[in-house]
Design a protein around this motif. Structure first.
Motif, PDB file in Angstrom:
ATOM      1  N   THR A   4       0.842  -1.193   0.000  1.00 53.75           N
ATOM      2  CA  THR A   4       0.000   0.000   0.000  1.00 53.75           C
ATOM      3  C   THR A   4       0.877   1.242   0.000  1.00 53.75           C
ATOM      4  OG1 THR A   4      -1.718  -1.161   1.234  1.00 53.75           O
ATOM      5  CG2 THR A   4      -1.801   1.248   1.235  1.00 53.75           C
ATOM      6  N   PRO A   5       0.627   2.185  -0.917  1.00 55.84           N
ATOM      7  CA  PRO A   5       1.440   3.412  -0.945  1.00 55.84           C
ATOM      8  C   PRO A   5       1.332   4.177   0.371  1.00 55.84           C
ATOM      9  CG  PRO A   5       0.112   3.204  -2.942  1.00 55.84           C
ATOM     10  CD  PRO A   5      -0.381   2.172  -1.985  1.00 55.84           C
ATOM     11  N   GLY A   6       2.417   4.824   0.758  1.00 55.75           N
ATOM     12  CA  GLY A   6       2.413   5.587   2.000  1.00 55.75           C
ATOM     13  C   GLY A   6       1.519   6.808   1.948  1.00 55.75           C
ATOM     14  N   HIS A   7       1.427   7.439   0.772  1.00 56.44           N
ATOM     15  CA  HIS A   7       0.547   8.588   0.573  1.00 56.44           C
ATOM     16  C   HIS A   7      -0.585   8.186  -0.358  1.00 56.44           C
ATOM     17  CE1 HIS A   7       3.851  11.778   1.605  1.00 56.44           C
ATOM     18  NE2 HIS A   7       3.252  11.299   2.679  1.00 56.44           N
ATOM     19  N   ARG A  35       2.674   7.509  -5.391  1.00 55.36           N
ATOM     20  CA  ARG A  35       1.602   7.745  -4.430  1.00 55.36           C
ATOM     21  C   ARG A  35       0.305   7.109  -4.938  1.00 55.36           C
ATOM     22  NH1 ARG A  35       3.045  14.120  -3.123  1.00 55.36           N
ATOM     23  NH2 ARG A  35       4.737  13.676  -1.667  1.00 55.36           N
ATOM     24  N   GLY A  36      -0.556   6.751  -4.011  1.00 56.43           N
ATOM     25  CA  GLY A  36      -1.820   6.129  -4.393  1.00 56.43           C
ATOM     26  C   GLY A  36      -2.817   7.182  -4.840  1.00 56.43           C
ATOM     27  N   ARG A 139      -8.320   4.465   2.782  1.00 54.47           N
ATOM     28  CA  ARG A 139      -7.736   5.195   3.906  1.00 54.47           C
ATOM     29  C   ARG A 139      -6.832   6.333   3.418  1.00 54.47           C
ATOM     30  NH1 ARG A 139      -9.086   2.050   8.198  1.00 54.47           N
ATOM     31  NH2 ARG A 139      -7.595   2.827   9.708  1.00 54.47           N
ATOM     32  N   PRO A 140      -7.417   7.233   2.646  1.00 54.77           N
ATOM     33  CA  PRO A 140      -6.623   8.338   2.092  1.00 54.77           C
ATOM     34  C   PRO A 140      -6.262   9.371   3.150  1.00 54.77           C
ATOM     35  CG  PRO A 140      -8.924   8.696   1.631  1.00 54.77           C
ATOM     36  CD  PRO A 140      -8.832   7.338   2.277  1.00 54.77           C
ATOM     37  N   GLN A 141      -5.112  10.009   2.967  1.00 54.93           N
ATOM     38  CA  GLN A 141      -4.760  11.138   3.832  1.00 54.93           C
ATOM     39  C   GLN A 141      -5.284  12.457   3.272  1.00 54.93           C
ATOM     40  OE1 GLN A 141      -2.287   9.103   2.584  1.00 54.93           O
ATOM     41  NE2 GLN A 141      -1.115   8.239   4.278  1.00 54.93           N
TER      42      GLN A 141
END
Length: 304
Positions: A4-7, A35-36, A139-141
């Protein structure tokens, strides 16, 4: 299984093509950086106008198959941007394009007749809950959507703003729909924006070059439409000029809606990559991170 990408960025848009116009360059840049990027499109744009000769039969008052065609255009646009995670809210066909008409004041309003399944008529909690499922999965930031007026008043843009805002709030409630996954509070929410200074400069370049038809009626020194934002409202500017061509390719993929001799390409050809390769944002939730000399964030994930 891929890591899963960190961002992770989530965008909520009303119709196919809105994403490429608003944030196409940002999307391509973030994909390239690993990034995702997840796009949720709320309707298939069934009521859009058709600019390709020979495809008029797709229209809502004829075969009514434009939505399926635009689904293919969206696939091609996302391929141009490198985005592999794009979905329709609740699944393809759940909500229909509401259509619109122009108000005498120059902004969009709801059409006189709206389909029973139109997104404008969607139950807000039901539509937002479809988005909750996506938010808790991804679960996006960062979430990006429209402002409360949907940029220019289109009912589907306004509804997308409402659904994104309410969906983000519900997703953060631990006791709401536990069956949809663990609660997730999105740290930062942005509204896409168009810089007044940049728009006036672009218009001035067009008029100085003798182009009076692109964005016809707009005066570089006069009143501008509601989708243009005063610079003091801006919080972030993503410089994705290196991905300008990807954005132009994505726009070109939406063939029924955007022509290569239309305003987006005219402005790009005249002003260069700055026209659409630099994208602006207003912050609606969260704390701004590090800013540049102009007082704007250069990364939507700044401070996270």
């Amino acid at each position: 299984m891929s890591e899963t990408p960190g961002h992770r960025l989530l965008l909520v848009h009303a119709h196919p093509d809105d994403e490429s116009i608003g944030q196409g360059a940002t999307m391509a840049k973030y994909v390239a950086e690993g990034r995702g990027v997840t796009l949720v499109t709320c309707t298939a744009g069934e009521m859009g106008e058709i600019l390709v000769p020979g495809l008029e039969h797709l229209a809502a008052d004829q075969d009514d198959t434009l939505g399926e065609h635009r689904r293919g255009e969206l696939d091609d646009a996302m391929a141009a941007l490198g985005v592999t995670d794009h979905r329709f809210l609740g699944g393809f066909g759940t909500y229909r394009d509401s259509g619109m008409k122009w108000h005498e004041d120059g902004h969009a309003v709801a059409a006189d007749e709206v389909h029973d399944n139109a997104f404008w008529h969607a139950d807000l909690t039901e539509a937002a809950t479809h988005l909750v499922a996506v938010i808790r999965e991804v679960r996006p930031q960062v979430l990006v959507t429209y402002d409360e007026f949907g940029g220019y008043g289109h009912p589907d843009h306004i509804q997308a703003h409402r659904v994104a805002t309410y969906g983000a709030a519900l997703a953060a409630v631990p006791s709401y729909r536990r069956d949809l996954g663990e609660a997730w509070d999105i740290p930062k929410v942005y509204w896409g924006a168009m810089s007044e200074t940049r728009m006036r400069a672009g218009l001035r370049s067009l008029r100085d070059a003798g182009d009076t038809t692109t964005f016809e009626g707009m005066d570089p020194d006069g009143p501008l439409p509601p989708f243009v934002t005063s610079d003091d409202n801006l919080a972030a500017m993503v410089d994705a000029q290196d991905f300008h061509e990807q954005k132009m390719s994505a726009l070109a993929a939406h063939k029924t809606q955007i022509t290569t001799d239309g305003p987006f390409f005219a402005l790009s050809n005249n002003v260069g990559s700055t026209a659409w390769g630099i994208e602006y944002y207003r912050i609606a939730k969260g704390t701004r991170g590090e800013v540049g000399d102009d007082g704007l964030e250069t990364d939507l994930f700044a401070g996270l």
